[in-house]
Design a protein around this motif. Sequence first.
Motif: not given
Length: 84
Positions: A10-16, A55-57, A82-84
């Motif tokens: 969705g609109s969230k980024y996940i760092l694993t 968070d994005e961006k 960086q997230t988009d």
Amino acid sequence: MLFVYISQVGSKYILTLCFIDEDITSYHFYIGSSENQLSLKREGILQTQTTEILDEKSEYFWQVITIDENRNQSRSKVFSFQTD
């Protein structure tokens, strides 16, 4: 060995973060918006994998400190993405 995955749900980024090293018993995870202002996010992680929602961006900097079975600590260099 450390593997890093960044995925989007969705609109969230996940760092694993995934560790594969038999003598590492735990690790500390630091993350922040500046290389000089990292905050301890998780301490004494025992699992071989941890996930953070981002968070994005946004630009992120992160570092890991590993602890081995002899209580020796190793600090990784500071990485960024960086997230988009």
